[in-house]
Design a protein around this motif. Structure first.
Motif, PDB file in Angstrom:
ATOM      1  N   CYS A  53       0.760  -1.110  -0.009  1.00  0.00           N
ATOM      2  CA  CYS A  53      -0.002   0.121   0.000  1.00  0.00           C
ATOM      3  C   CYS A  53       0.825   1.072   0.090  1.00  0.00           C
ATOM      4  CB  CYS A  53      -1.087   0.008   1.042  1.00  0.00           C
ATOM      5  SG  CYS A  53      -0.132  -0.012   2.939  1.00  0.00           S
ATOM      6  N   LYS A  54       0.281   2.362   0.512  1.00  0.00           N
ATOM      7  CA  LYS A  54       1.092   3.550   0.662  1.00  0.00           C
ATOM      8  C   LYS A  54       2.502   3.565   1.027  1.00  0.00           C
ATOM      9  CE  LYS A  54      -0.058   8.410   1.578  1.00  0.00           C
ATOM     10  NZ  LYS A  54      -1.110   9.252   2.081  1.00  0.00           N
ATOM     11  N   HIS A  55       3.402   4.193   0.267  1.00  0.00           N
ATOM     12  CA  HIS A  55       4.808   4.233   1.009  1.00  0.00           C
ATOM     13  C   HIS A  55       5.328   2.725   1.103  1.00  0.00           C
ATOM     14  CE1 HIS A  55       4.080   8.370   1.392  1.00  0.00           C
ATOM     15  NE2 HIS A  55       3.331   8.341   2.620  1.00  0.00           N
ATOM     16  N   LYS A  56       4.883   1.872   0.335  1.00  0.00           N
ATOM     17  CA  LYS A  56       5.224   0.556  -0.016  1.00  0.00           C
ATOM     18  C   LYS A  56       5.243  -0.354   1.377  1.00  0.00           C
ATOM     19  CE  LYS A  56       9.369   1.811  -1.880  1.00  0.00           C
ATOM     20  NZ  LYS A  56      10.367   1.842  -2.692  1.00  0.00           N
ATOM     21  N   LYS A  57       4.309   0.168   2.384  1.00  0.00           N
ATOM     22  CA  LYS A  57       3.821  -0.732   3.627  1.00  0.00           C
ATOM     23  C   LYS A  57       3.046  -1.790   3.090  1.00  0.00           C
ATOM     24  CE  LYS A  57       3.881   3.317   6.701  1.00  0.00           C
ATOM     25  NZ  LYS A  57       3.218   4.093   7.370  1.00  0.00           N
ATOM     26  N   GLU A  58       3.346  -2.879   3.892  1.00  0.00           N
ATOM     27  CA  GLU A  58       2.613  -4.143   3.550  1.00  0.00           C
ATOM     28  C   GLU A  58       1.196  -4.160   4.189  1.00  0.00           C
ATOM     29  OE1 GLU A  58       5.355  -7.312   4.640  1.00  0.00           O
ATOM     30  OE2 GLU A  58       6.423  -7.129   2.820  1.00  0.00           O
ATOM     31  N   PHE A  59       0.410  -4.757   3.655  1.00  0.00           N
ATOM     32  CA  PHE A  59      -1.023  -5.147   4.129  1.00  0.00           C
ATOM     33  C   PHE A  59      -1.504  -6.263   3.632  1.00  0.00           C
ATOM     34  CE2 PHE A  59      -2.418  -3.415   0.405  1.00  0.00           C
ATOM     35  CZ  PHE A  59      -3.665  -3.613   0.286  1.00  0.00           C
ATOM     36  N   PRO A 118      -4.272   3.014  -7.684  1.00  0.00           N
ATOM     37  CA  PRO A 118      -3.446   2.217  -8.302  1.00  0.00           C
ATOM     38  C   PRO A 118      -3.816   0.955  -7.835  1.00  0.00           C
ATOM     39  CG  PRO A 118      -1.841   3.816  -7.892  1.00  0.00           C
ATOM     40  CD  PRO A 118      -3.238   4.151  -7.246  1.00  0.00           C
ATOM     41  N   ARG A 119      -4.025  -0.320  -8.335  1.00  0.00           N
ATOM     42  CA  ARG A 119      -4.317  -1.392  -7.743  1.00  0.00           C
ATOM     43  C   ARG A 119      -3.046  -1.816  -6.758  1.00  0.00           C
ATOM     44  NH1 ARG A 119      -8.265  -3.546  -6.066  1.00  0.00           N
ATOM     45  NH2 ARG A 119      -7.541  -5.569  -6.321  1.00  0.00           N
ATOM     46  N   PRO A 120      -3.365  -2.433  -5.906  1.00  0.00           N
ATOM     47  CA  PRO A 120      -2.046  -2.650  -5.018  1.00  0.00           C
ATOM     48  C   PRO A 120      -1.387  -3.966  -5.451  1.00  0.00           C
ATOM     49  CG  PRO A 120      -4.269  -3.517  -3.879  1.00  0.00           C
ATOM     50  CD  PRO A 120      -4.577  -2.817  -4.997  1.00  0.00           C
ATOM     51  N   ALA A 121      -0.070  -3.668  -5.456  1.00  0.00           N
ATOM     52  CA  ALA A 121       1.010  -4.777  -6.141  1.00  0.00           C
ATOM     53  C   ALA A 121       1.083  -5.881  -5.131  1.00  0.00           C
ATOM     54  CB  ALA A 121       2.211  -4.084  -6.637  1.00  0.00           C
ATOM     55  N   LEU A 122       1.292  -7.208  -5.534  1.00  0.00           N
ATOM     56  CA  LEU A 122       1.693  -8.123  -4.713  1.00  0.00           C
ATOM     57  C   LEU A 122       3.151  -7.935  -4.151  1.00  0.00           C
ATOM     58  CD1 LEU A 122       1.000 -11.407  -6.908  1.00  0.00           C
ATOM     59  CD2 LEU A 122       0.176 -11.127  -4.568  1.00  0.00           C
ATOM     60  N   TRP A 123       3.418  -8.253  -2.723  1.00  0.00           N
ATOM     61  CA  TRP A 123       4.467  -8.153  -2.196  1.00  0.00           C
ATOM     62  C   TRP A 123       5.693  -8.283  -3.021  1.00  0.00           C
ATOM     63  CZ3 TRP A 123       8.066 -11.815  -1.136  1.00  0.00           C
ATOM     64  CH2 TRP A 123       7.714 -12.979  -1.041  1.00  0.00           C
ATOM     65  N   ASN A 124       5.609  -9.272  -3.843  1.00  0.00           N
ATOM     66  CA  ASN A 124       6.785  -9.847  -4.882  1.00  0.00           C
ATOM     67  C   ASN A 124       6.730  -9.347  -6.390  1.00  0.00           C
ATOM     68  OD1 ASN A 124       4.682 -11.349  -5.508  1.00  0.00           O
ATOM     69  ND2 ASN A 124       5.687 -13.310  -5.058  1.00  0.00           N
ATOM     70  N   GLN A 125       5.886  -8.300  -6.600  1.00  0.00           N
ATOM     71  CA  GLN A 125       5.922  -7.909  -7.816  1.00  0.00           C
ATOM     72  C   GLN A 125       6.922  -6.890  -7.987  1.00  0.00           C
ATOM     73  OE1 GLN A 125       1.452  -7.456  -8.373  1.00  0.00           O
ATOM     74  NE2 GLN A 125       1.874  -8.220 -10.436  1.00  0.00           N
ATOM     75  N   PRO A 142      -3.334   3.014  -2.651  1.00  0.00           N
ATOM     76  CA  PRO A 142      -3.995   2.016  -3.739  1.00  0.00           C
ATOM     77  C   PRO A 142      -5.550   1.811  -3.626  1.00  0.00           C
ATOM     78  CG  PRO A 142      -3.328   0.394  -1.972  1.00  0.00           C
ATOM     79  CD  PRO A 142      -2.848   1.809  -1.541  1.00  0.00           C
ATOM     80  N   GLY A 143      -6.053   1.357  -4.907  1.00  0.00           N
ATOM     81  CA  GLY A 143      -7.525   1.663  -4.954  1.00  0.00           C
ATOM     82  C   GLY A 143      -8.142   0.146  -5.233  1.00  0.00           C
ATOM     83  N   LEU A 144      -9.419   0.169  -5.091  1.00  0.00           N
ATOM     84  CA  LEU A 144     -10.468  -1.103  -5.630  1.00  0.00           C
ATOM     85  C   LEU A 144     -10.294  -0.945  -7.144  1.00  0.00           C
ATOM     86  CD1 LEU A 144     -12.474  -3.049  -4.526  1.00  0.00           C
ATOM     87  CD2 LEU A 144     -14.195  -1.299  -4.796  1.00  0.00           C
ATOM     88  N   THR A 145     -10.298   0.301  -7.780  1.00  0.00           N
ATOM     89  CA  THR A 145     -10.216   0.157  -9.189  1.00  0.00           C
ATOM     90  C   THR A 145      -9.287   1.560  -9.506  1.00  0.00           C
ATOM     91  OG1 THR A 145     -11.329   0.615 -11.256  1.00  0.00           O
ATOM     92  CG2 THR A 145     -12.198   1.961  -9.554  1.00  0.00           C
ATOM     93  N   GLY A 146      -8.775   1.622 -10.740  1.00  0.00           N
ATOM     94  CA  GLY A 146      -7.840   2.745 -11.066  1.00  0.00           C
ATOM     95  C   GLY A 146      -7.790   2.913 -12.364  1.00  0.00           C
TER      96      GLY A 146
END
Length: 199
Positions: A53-59, A118-125, A142-146
């Motif tokens: 998510c924002k600032h490359k934090k994980e969720f 932006p759609r949230p990237a997988l942690w390993n993308q 990140p968003g539900l749609t973008g």
């Protein structure tokens, strides 16, 4: 494009209001889908996956589970070989209608996501995350749609997707969000840019 100064606070307020309303209106649908998933296949109702998510934090993003529990983990579905063998019967319907995404309403309520972004990237993308850094797209929720989702979705190369995400980050405003929201509805109906499995 006319944008509102200090839109960040208004955006968060709208996210809370709209997602709260969605929970109140859609809870019977949530319940019906949960029952169908349990009847159709073994495993949990919800699927949790580590995202950025924002600032490359994980969720952990929430989705209705659409695939069998022995599906390869932490891999975008369009990269899975022969995905059809893993998708459940109910899952096929949920994916075609994008109903599998609606539990992300709770991610929005928690402040981990926004309705549009932006759609949230997988942690390993790592390639997508690095490319988004070039455009500042990792600095917003990140968003539900973008913007990328209504301009190609899964069919877009990484560099093009990241550039579109950066374009959204730079132009983010109420009017732009409204445009993306309503275009998403048409995109879902037409299933534009959805790709299942590696080619």
């Amino acid at each position: 494009m006319v944008c509102i100064i200090g839109y960040d606070n208004l955006k968060r307020f709208l996210d809370i209001i709209l997602s709260s309303m969605a929970v109140l209106v859609l809870w019977p649908l949530f319940l019906a889908i949960a029952i169908l998933i349990k009847i159709d296949s073994n495993g949990p109702v919800l699927f949790r996956q580590k995202r950025i998510c924002k600032h490359k934090k994980e969720f952990y993003i929430l989705k209705f589970r659409t695939m069998k529990i022995d599906t390869p983990k932490d891999m975008p579905t369009h990269m899975v070989q022969n995905p059809e063998m893993y998708i459940t019967r109910v899952g096929r319907i949920l994916r075609k209608s994008s109903l599998d995404e609606i539990p992300q309403i709770f991610n929005i309520l928690k402040g981990e996501m926004s309705i549009v972004g932006p759609r949230p990237a997988l942690w390993n993308q790592y390639d997508l995350i690095e490319e988004r850094d070039k455009y500042g797209a990792n600095n917003i929720d990140p968003g539900l749609t973008g913007w990328a989702q209504i301009n190609g979705r899964d069919e877009l190369p990484i560099d093009v997707k990241a550039k579109l995400d950066g374009e959204y980050a730079n132009k983010m405003c109420f009017i732009f969000d409204a445009e993306i929201f309503f275009k998403t509805i048409f995109s879902i109906l037409l299933r534009d840019g959805v790709k299942e499995g590696a080619r």
